[in-house]
Write an enzyme that holds these catalytic residues in place. Sequence first.
Site: not given
Ligand code: DOR
Length: 430
Positions: A61, A63-64, A153, A233, A281, A308
């Site tokens: 998990h 985010h790139l 997500d 998460h 989140n 995450d």
């Molecule tokens: O805190 C978060 N940031 N929770 C998520 O589910 C998405 C992520 C984001 O893409 O910044």
Amino acid sequence: MNRLLIKHARVVDPSQRLDEGLDILIVDGKVARLGERLEDKDASVLDAAGLVAAPGFIDIHAHLREPGFEYKETIASGVAAAVAGGFTAVCCMANTQPVNDCAAVTELIRSRAAAADLAHVYPIGAVSKGLAGEELAEFGEMVQTGAVAFSDDGKPVHNSYLMRRALEYAQLFDVPVIDHCEDLDLVAKGVMHEGAVSTRLGLRAIPSAAEDAMVARDIVLAELTGGHVHIAHLSTKGAMEMVRTAKARGLLVSCEVTPHHLALSDQAVADSDFDTNTKVNPPLRSADHAEALIHGVMDGLVDCLATDHAPHHADEKAQEYDVAPFGMVGLETALPVTYDLLVLKRKLPLRLWIQLWSTNPARLLKLPGGTLKPGSPADITLLHLDRTAVVIPEKFRSLSRNTPFGGRRLRGWPAATIVGGRVVWQRERR
Ligand code: DOR
């Protein structure tokens, strides 16, 4: 032929129930042999005395941010952060711009990852077109191009009918639907966990019931469809209990927890004086929830750990707490944060910690790796578990520095990361 000999490692491989001082011979990117006092005159030698060798750590998990948000992270900077954090593979979420909801975007991610040539990158496709929650995305063509799961997500799949269809459709491809569980009506405009701390601080808050309600719905739909739902998460004790019951009933329900939900609580928002790096989140919950997550890990209920990793630019995080974006980076702190807490403080066996970061994520998403059995890919994380060091965000390889762990003194760091038999990152030894 390409040959690497790792000497004198303590090899801990949960997939073989192995914990032994051994050498590892790697030939052409694959584990060729494990054994005592191996010799190979053609191999280059890596002395791993004092280090643990584990199957490569996999983060399912992250985010790139590429395409679309390259000022926060690129695939190249993200995989550089991954290998510096001890990860040999990362799965990247679909909330890019454009959204990864079709083969063209999946292909772009894969080609950028191939060009960066560090960690493996496995894209996770969107459940719904444009993450709009209305129409299913093109699962088939994304799986053919390399997607390993589906998730909106950043957002839940709010429409229960669409979630039902997603769980049915994903079964055709034998992949899970990963859900970001929150009932948005209950979230309202909340920015932190609802409880005593939010009341004191006067911030709008998100009740744990927002997550519990959606997890309950997902479990009901997993039962209806026979599909596999994976809870991203997971952060509440209620959700943990529901996963416990669902598993006991034999439903295809799995879950991950993050380092920050285990190691921090909502008190961090107050203690940090509204540092927006604590805004995430789902939100950092009260200590009783964090404790329930730790118990979930110790009881074997939690399938895997996941970062995450959510990079955001310093200018975005410099806004007031109410408006700053949710998210924190995690790739370069996940190992020491979880080792320090779970293995050192809570006495989780080392083998289980390694399993949660390698064997289990590989099994869950049917990824190569997660084992050092001969013939498997030579993806290996070398760990210097006695190393104590302070987290210095300025030294991150990630383009973003939004961590609440800056300045923390932690023990248990990666020493080197080997992907396909190649040392792609190594900490300089002083
Ligand atoms: O805190 C978060 N940031 N929770 C998520 O589910 C998405 C992520 C984001 O893409 O910044």
